[in-house]
Write a protein that holds these residues in place. Structure first.
Motif, PDB file in Angstrom:
ATOM      1  N   SER A 107       0.836  -1.209   0.000  1.00 54.78           N
ATOM      2  CA  SER A 107       0.000   0.000   0.000  1.00 54.78           C
ATOM      3  C   SER A 107       0.864   1.250   0.000  1.00 54.78           C
ATOM      4  N   LEU A 108       0.327   2.329  -0.546  1.00 55.31           N
ATOM      5  CA  LEU A 108       0.957   3.645  -0.547  1.00 55.31           C
ATOM      6  C   LEU A 108      -0.101   4.653  -0.132  1.00 55.31           C
ATOM      7  N   LYS A 109       0.153   5.320   1.019  1.00 54.04           N
ATOM      8  CA  LYS A 109      -0.842   6.241   1.564  1.00 54.04           C
ATOM      9  C   LYS A 109      -0.183   7.544   2.015  1.00 54.04           C
ATOM     10  N   ILE A 110      -1.000   8.604   2.106  1.00 61.11           N
ATOM     11  CA  ILE A 110      -0.514   9.853   2.682  1.00 61.11           C
ATOM     12  C   ILE A 110      -0.141   9.604   4.136  1.00 61.11           C
ATOM     13  N   ALA A 111       1.030  10.064   4.558  1.00 62.33           N
ATOM     14  CA  ALA A 111       1.488   9.832   5.923  1.00 62.33           C
ATOM     15  C   ALA A 111       0.638  10.598   6.923  1.00 62.33           C
ATOM     16  N   ASP A 112       0.371   9.965   8.069  1.00 56.97           N
ATOM     17  CA  ASP A 112      -0.388  10.637   9.127  1.00 56.97           C
ATOM     18  C   ASP A 112       0.372  11.843   9.666  1.00 56.97           C
ATOM     19  N   GLU A 113       1.701  11.718   9.694  1.00 56.44           N
ATOM     20  CA  GLU A 113       2.537  12.807  10.199  1.00 56.44           C
ATOM     21  C   GLU A 113       3.763  12.932   9.312  1.00 56.44           C
ATOM     22  N   ALA A 114       4.001  14.101   8.786  1.00 56.59           N
ATOM     23  CA  ALA A 114       5.118  14.306   7.863  1.00 56.59           C
ATOM     24  C   ALA A 114       6.415  14.527   8.636  1.00 56.59           C
ATOM     25  N   PRO A 115       7.499  13.850   8.229  1.00 58.62           N
ATOM     26  CA  PRO A 115       8.798  14.104   8.853  1.00 58.62           C
ATOM     27  C   PRO A 115       9.322  15.454   8.403  1.00 58.62           C
ATOM     28  N   GLU A 116      10.233  16.020   9.183  1.00 58.02           N
ATOM     29  CA  GLU A 116      10.831  17.295   8.788  1.00 58.02           C
ATOM     30  C   GLU A 116      11.815  17.111   7.647  1.00 58.02           C
TER      31      GLU A 116
END
Length: 488
Positions: free
Chosen positions: A301-310
């Motif tokens: 699967s490929l999904k939008i991350a819940d929290e983006a890394p810096e």
């Protein structure tokens, strides 16, 4: 817990296995079990001691009249592989193993069972307790950290063991006896890689590859099972065309287990998201087709991350790391010419991690030839030096050279035929039995390895055939008695 185990036969063995299941014992956490076994030995009036590393020996004097028989060492390792399904909250350092019986097999709910090598340890304890066995001097040797590093065997005290014959109880095939095994070494790769902040036109996405069966990185390496690290790196390589930058990665938990799951976070240009999704869907279909019939539950699967890394790796660093991982040896390298149908050399990409730019890889190289183990490790060094990584080769251990003319082997084969009506298959295993290390420290030892039927070792699918345990223990008892009455 696990009271139903004591209803199984032989009860004397299963009672000890219940103790093992109820006492957490992942590699490096065997202390509580050691204390229990020492208390048990004291209650039975059996001498016991530990070497400097902590390996435990329990001794039982010979039956009256058999004091001159050759000493027999019953050997197994106390630790177990700690693997659980993703939806399991099991804490291997605190929780007992929850076992169940299905269709003549014993397994655990959602975790490894620990039949590797718990059944062998339980059999050795049962043999020490069973006063119905006629025997010469007996020693039970219980080693530590076999699954993580072979640490117990590698650090075993020299001049400590007294026996002449060693029965390793860590094999997993009914009707077989092992007389040789592969050596191996851990290859650890470390690097601190440059990072750059995510740009305004990049979006953080998570890749997840799950559903693989996993298995033992030695005895299952030739079966075509999927390796989650190998496969997810393949996906990352394909996404390079979309401008993906790797931000984090976690795949596998043990170097000696085929990784079942792998996860990555990437930074992807927003205008490439749909193209990336299309590539991932196509790759999922391709890989599912390739693994059809062997690993049918793969999911990608490929999904939008819940929290983006810096940050994510700088573009060139990301490309080079993924390229190196994609090129790294993985799986069967060569089949043996001398031993038909046995893998000679292999490698498992067991653990791959990336966090905050810090990269770590732990691979396990195995070979029947120590020179091939060294060469494979050197290939890793040469490859990852190209991206500025540092490689360490650790925990190396030698293979066990077969002795097909061994008198102990001949006696076992004769007894197997008498009791079971057939000759056992004489095998060499592509896995790291401790026999090679023990033989290096005690060259005089004659050794064989045998055990019950275990499948799925090092994975939550691990199970042991209950009927084979009774057969295994009966054979062990008969062999101990035969070696006392008819010394080799």
């Amino acid at each position: 817990m696990n009271a139903h185990l004591e209803s199984l036969s032989p009860a004397i063995l299963w009672r000890h296995f219940r103790t093992l299941c109820n006492t957490p014992r992942p590699s490096g956490h065997e202390a509580a079990l050691l204390v229990k076994l020492e208390q048990w030995a004291e209650e039975r009036g059996l001498d016991h001691d530990r070497d400097a590393y902590g390996n435990l020996r329990i001794c039982k004097p010979a039956s009256p009249g058999f004091e001159q028989a050759p000493g027999v060492i019953l050997q197994g390792h106390l630790d177990m592989v700690a693997q659980a399904n993703a939806n399991s909250s099991h804490d291997f350092t605190q929780d007992p193993i929850d076992t169940e019986i299905r269709d003549g097999w014993l397994k655990a709910r959602h975790t490894t069972l620990g039949a590797d090598n718990g059944i062998g340890v339980a059999a050795a304890l049962a043999a020490l307790e069973d006063d119905g066995i006629v025997h010469g001097p007996l020693e039970a040797l219980f080693t530590l950290e076999e699954e993580s590093s072979m640490g117990g065997a590698l650090n075993l005290a020299e001049g400590w063991l007294e026996g002449k014959l060693l029965l390793n109880l860590d094999s997993e095939d009914r009707g077989q006896v092992y007389i040789g095994c592969a050596g191996g070494a851990d290859v650890n790769v470390e690097a601190q890689l440059p990072q750059e902040p995510l740009t305004e036109d990049e979006v953080a996405m998570t890749l997840a590859l799950t559903g693989l069966r996993g298995g033992h990185s030695g005895i299952d390496i030739h079966k075509g099972l999927g390796n989650a690290n190998r496969l997810l790196v393949r996906v990352l390589r394909a996404l390079d065309a979309c401008g993906a930058r790797l931000a984090s990665y976690h795949g596998g938990t043990l170097r000696n287990a085929l990784p079942r799951e792998a996860f990555a976070t990437i930074a992807l240009p927003q205008d490439e998201v749909e193209a990336a999704r299309s590539r991932v869907a196509a790759l999922e279909a391709d890989i599912q087709a390739e693994l059809s019939g062997i690993d049918d539950a793969l999911s990608l699967s490929l999904k939008i991350a819940d929290e983006a890394p810096e940050n994510a790796l700088a573009r060139q660093a990301s490309r080079l790391l993924i390229a190196a991982l994609h090129a790294a040896p993985c799986g069967v390298e060569r089949m043996s010419v001398e031993v038909p149908d046995v893998v000679e050399t292999s490698n498992n990409l067991g653990v791959v991690q990336l966090a905050d730019g810090r990269f770590h890889l732990c691979a396990l190289v195995r070979s029947l030839r120590d020179s091939a183990t060294a060469d494979m490790a050197e290939r890793f060094r040469a490859l990852f030096e190209l991206i500025g990584a540092h490689t360490r080769v650790e925990n190396g251990y030698p293979g066990w050279t077969p002795q097909p003319e061994s008198a102990l082997l001949q006696r076992f084969c004769e007894l197997h035929h008498t009791r079971l009506g057939c000759e056992p298959e004489i095998k060499v295993i592509h896995a790291g039995l401790e026999c090679g290390i023990l033989g290096g420290k005690y060259p005089h030892l004659e050794m064989i390895s045998f055990g019950p039927l275990i499948r799925g070792a090092h994975s939550p699918d691990e199970r042991v055939e209950i009927a084979s345990v009774a057969e295994f223990y009966g054979l062990l008892k008969a062999l101990i008695t035969d070696l006392a009455r008819n010394p080799v």
